[in-house]
Write a protein that holds these residues in place. Structure first.
Motif, PDB file in Angstrom:
ATOM      1  N   THR A  60       1.110  -1.092   0.743  1.00 46.26           N
ATOM      2  CA  THR A  60       0.386  -0.024   0.110  1.00 46.26           C
ATOM      3  C   THR A  60       0.780   1.187  -0.516  1.00 46.26           C
ATOM      4  N   SER A  89      -7.362  -4.463  -4.864  1.00 49.18           N
ATOM      5  CA  SER A  89      -8.493  -5.695  -4.215  1.00 49.18           C
ATOM      6  C   SER A  89      -7.793  -6.383  -4.388  1.00 49.18           C
ATOM      7  N   HIS A  93      -2.417  -1.397  -3.303  1.00 46.40           N
ATOM      8  CA  HIS A  93      -3.694  -0.959  -2.656  1.00 46.40           C
ATOM      9  C   HIS A  93      -3.476   0.823  -2.584  1.00 46.40           C
ATOM     10  N   GLU A 124      -6.318   5.665   5.695  1.00 43.20           N
ATOM     11  CA  GLU A 124      -6.783   5.143   5.127  1.00 43.20           C
ATOM     12  C   GLU A 124      -6.016   3.493   4.618  1.00 43.20           C
ATOM     13  N   ASN A 127      -7.942   2.234   8.135  1.00 39.17           N
ATOM     14  CA  ASN A 127      -9.560   2.291   8.664  1.00 39.17           C
ATOM     15  C   ASN A 127      -9.539   1.565   7.400  1.00 39.17           C
ATOM     16  N   HIS A 128      -9.339   1.183   5.980  1.00 35.25           N
ATOM     17  CA  HIS A 128      -9.976   0.010   5.004  1.00 35.25           C
ATOM     18  C   HIS A 128      -8.630  -0.575   4.859  1.00 35.25           C
ATOM     19  N   VAL A 129      -7.068  -0.251   4.383  1.00 39.77           N
ATOM     20  CA  VAL A 129      -6.425  -1.389   3.682  1.00 39.77           C
ATOM     21  C   VAL A 129      -6.566  -2.302   5.058  1.00 39.77           C
ATOM     22  N   ARG A 132      -9.254  -4.491   5.034  1.00 38.17           N
ATOM     23  CA  ARG A 132      -9.425  -4.794   3.697  1.00 38.17           C
ATOM     24  C   ARG A 132      -8.242  -6.860   3.810  1.00 38.17           C
TER      25      ARG A 132
END
Length: 504
Positions: A60, A89, A93, A124, A127-129, A132
């Motif tokens: 990422t 995905s 990322h 990011e 909270n997201h990577v 996921r």
């Protein structure tokens, strides 16, 4: 790497810089370049090594739209949309935020702006990577990712934190939370500049040190030089804060620390480097370096003499770390002493010390002996190929790359024996056919002058003898200073982390 829960462990590498990504990771991935230093090269080589070995590796990084546009050219928007939709995905990322959409370089150069970039990126990732990807291990790099290990410890994911330099930033938790990161969930794993009594009393007034937080919260930590790590622990560098020293020492004594050397970008190869006017191998270095030297001398207005010993300054002109003041002290006297030998100096660098060298050149009319040039990568590469020696009189050096790049091109370092230089340069013993440079131990002008005299003594030896030594050094360097060696050390460390029981 060992299986985790009967499958290949999933590794997430968090980096603000990248040199390249394996082409197999997605269309255009191999041209997504955002580099400010050695961190980009190490991240890229590690990702490629893991990918080539079939590892479940993810990366990422910020979506530097303006930077990537230069690499992906006219079809940038279409390609990045495809990368984001089909790869994000899967393996790559891209963190999204306008804080880094329009940058034309990785770091803005302004402390406040760089903090905004860092917090947007980490928000990011947190909270997201991470939710996921669900990694088994996270690898964070430098202060820009220093809050993530605290969150990783909270959710019991092993985290390696790598220090490529000793720079840091500090803000209060209120600033971090204003950017969308919920520090209340993991504040006890952050490192504060004074002991925190509670979340409420610390939120608005107690500063969080990003770099030290990364060290404090991570499960393992490494610097990019074994010797530099030991020097910090032993208190040899006043530029290292007491907080950082103490936390690194704690990791060291707990057996959760390592030093792993960086390696130069693999494009630093005199056989293939497009910046050179004449490519060469170890066997053909004499003719190749001669041609590049004449071209560089003509380009910079120096006396054209392929027999002139040429010294190259490859590092930024930073008087605090890089030792440029030492060279300024001895420059005129040294050139005068070796005037009949035709000694020349080329500096391809920016930095605060520039006006001092400019003044010396002008005062003593050294324009045909000393060239001072703004940094330009292609010119710097040409200077490696054209030079016989390079200066690295650093006061401290977390790793350093020029002292590794130089020998690849047959340019021998004249360097201070410290940090990463100690790990990569051995004083030349011509009689035994050992060593690859000239080291001095006393960081002063006298020490540097002694090392220059050692280099010139080598220069004055018979041509066949010098050629054999440089041939040996170039071949040894290509085997030693490469990304495969570095990547394998990191993979070994990952295995150790995954095998070790998790301790909160």
């Amino acid at each position: 790497m060992p299986n985790t829960r009967n499958r290949t462990p999933r590794v997430l590498i968090v980096t603000p810089e990248i040199t390249y990504l394996p082409a197999g990771m997605g269309e255009g991935a191999d041209r997504m370049r955002a580099k400010a230093g050695g961190l980009a090269d190490v991240s890229s080589s590690l990702i490629r090594a893991l990918y080539d070995q079939g590892g479940d590796v993810h990366v990422t990084l910020p979506n530097y739209r303006a930077i990537f546009r230069d690499q992906l050219e006219n079809d940038f928007d279409e390609k990045v949309d495809r990368i984001r939709s089909s790869i994000t995905s899967d393996r790559i990322h891209l963190a999204e935020d306008r804080a880094f959409f329009y940058l034309n370089q990785v770091y803005s150069g302004y402390g406040g702006e760089d903090i905004k970039i860092s917090l947007a990126f980490q928000r990011e990732v947190i909270n997201h990577v991470i939710p996921r990807v669900k990694p088994d291990l996270i690898h964070c790099n430098d202060w820009m990712t220093g809050l993530i290990p605290a969150m990783a410890r909270r959710v019991r994911i092993p985290c390696l934190f790598t220090l490529h330099n000793i720079h840091s930033r500090e803000t209060v938790m209120a600033t971090i939370e204003d950017r969308g990161i919920d520090t209340a969930d993991f504040w006890e794993n952050l490192y504060f500049t004074r002991p925190p009594e509670s979340y409420e009393s610390s939120r608005d007034t107690n500063f969080v040190d990003y770099l030290v937080s990364g060290v404090f919260a991570s499960h393992y930590v490494n610097t990019v030089s074994p010797t530099f790590f030991q020097e910090i622990v032993n208190g040899l560098h006043g530029v290292v804060t007491p907080h950082l020293r103490r936390e690194l020492a704690n990791k060291w004594h707990a057996g959760c620390a390592a030093g792993i050397l960086n390696a130069p970008d693999e494009t630093y190869n005199p056989e293939t480097d497009p910046a050179l006017v004449w490519n060469y191998t170890a066997e053909s270095h004499k003719a190749g370096k001669r041609s590049n030297k004449i071209h560089l001398q003509e380009r910079l207005g120096l006396r054209c003499d392929h027999n002139a010993p040429l010294f190259f300054w490859p590092s930024r002109l930073d008087p605090l770390q890089k030792g440029c003041g030492l060279l300024a002290e001895i420059l005129y006297d040294t050139l005068s002493h070796y005037w009949n030998d035709g000694m020349q100096v080329v500096m391809v660098a920016d930095g605060a010390f520039w006006p001092h060298f400019e003044h010396i050149i002008r005062t003593f009319n050294l324009q045909d002996r000393v060239a001072l040039c703004p940094f330009e990568e292609s010119l710097s590469r040409l200077a490696y190929a054209a030079s016989d020696f390079l200066f690295m009189p650093s006061k401290f050096e977390p790793c350093g790359l020029p002292q590794m790049i130089g020998p690849l091109y047959g340019s021998l370092p004249v360097a201070c024996d410290t940090g990463g230089i100690h790990d990569t340069v051995t004083h030349l013993d011509s009689a035994k056919g050992l060593g690859n440079g000239f080291l001095f131990t006393s960081h002063d002008a006298g020490g540097l002058r002694w090392a220059v005299d050692e280099a010139m003594a080598f220069w004055q030896k018979p041509e066949a003898f010098k050629r054999a030594q440089i041939n040996r050094i170039m071949e040894e360097s290509s085997r030693t200073f490469n990304h495969t060696v570095t990547a394998n050390r990191y993979i070994d460390l990952y295995e150790t982390m995954l095998e070790r029981p998790f301790i909160v």
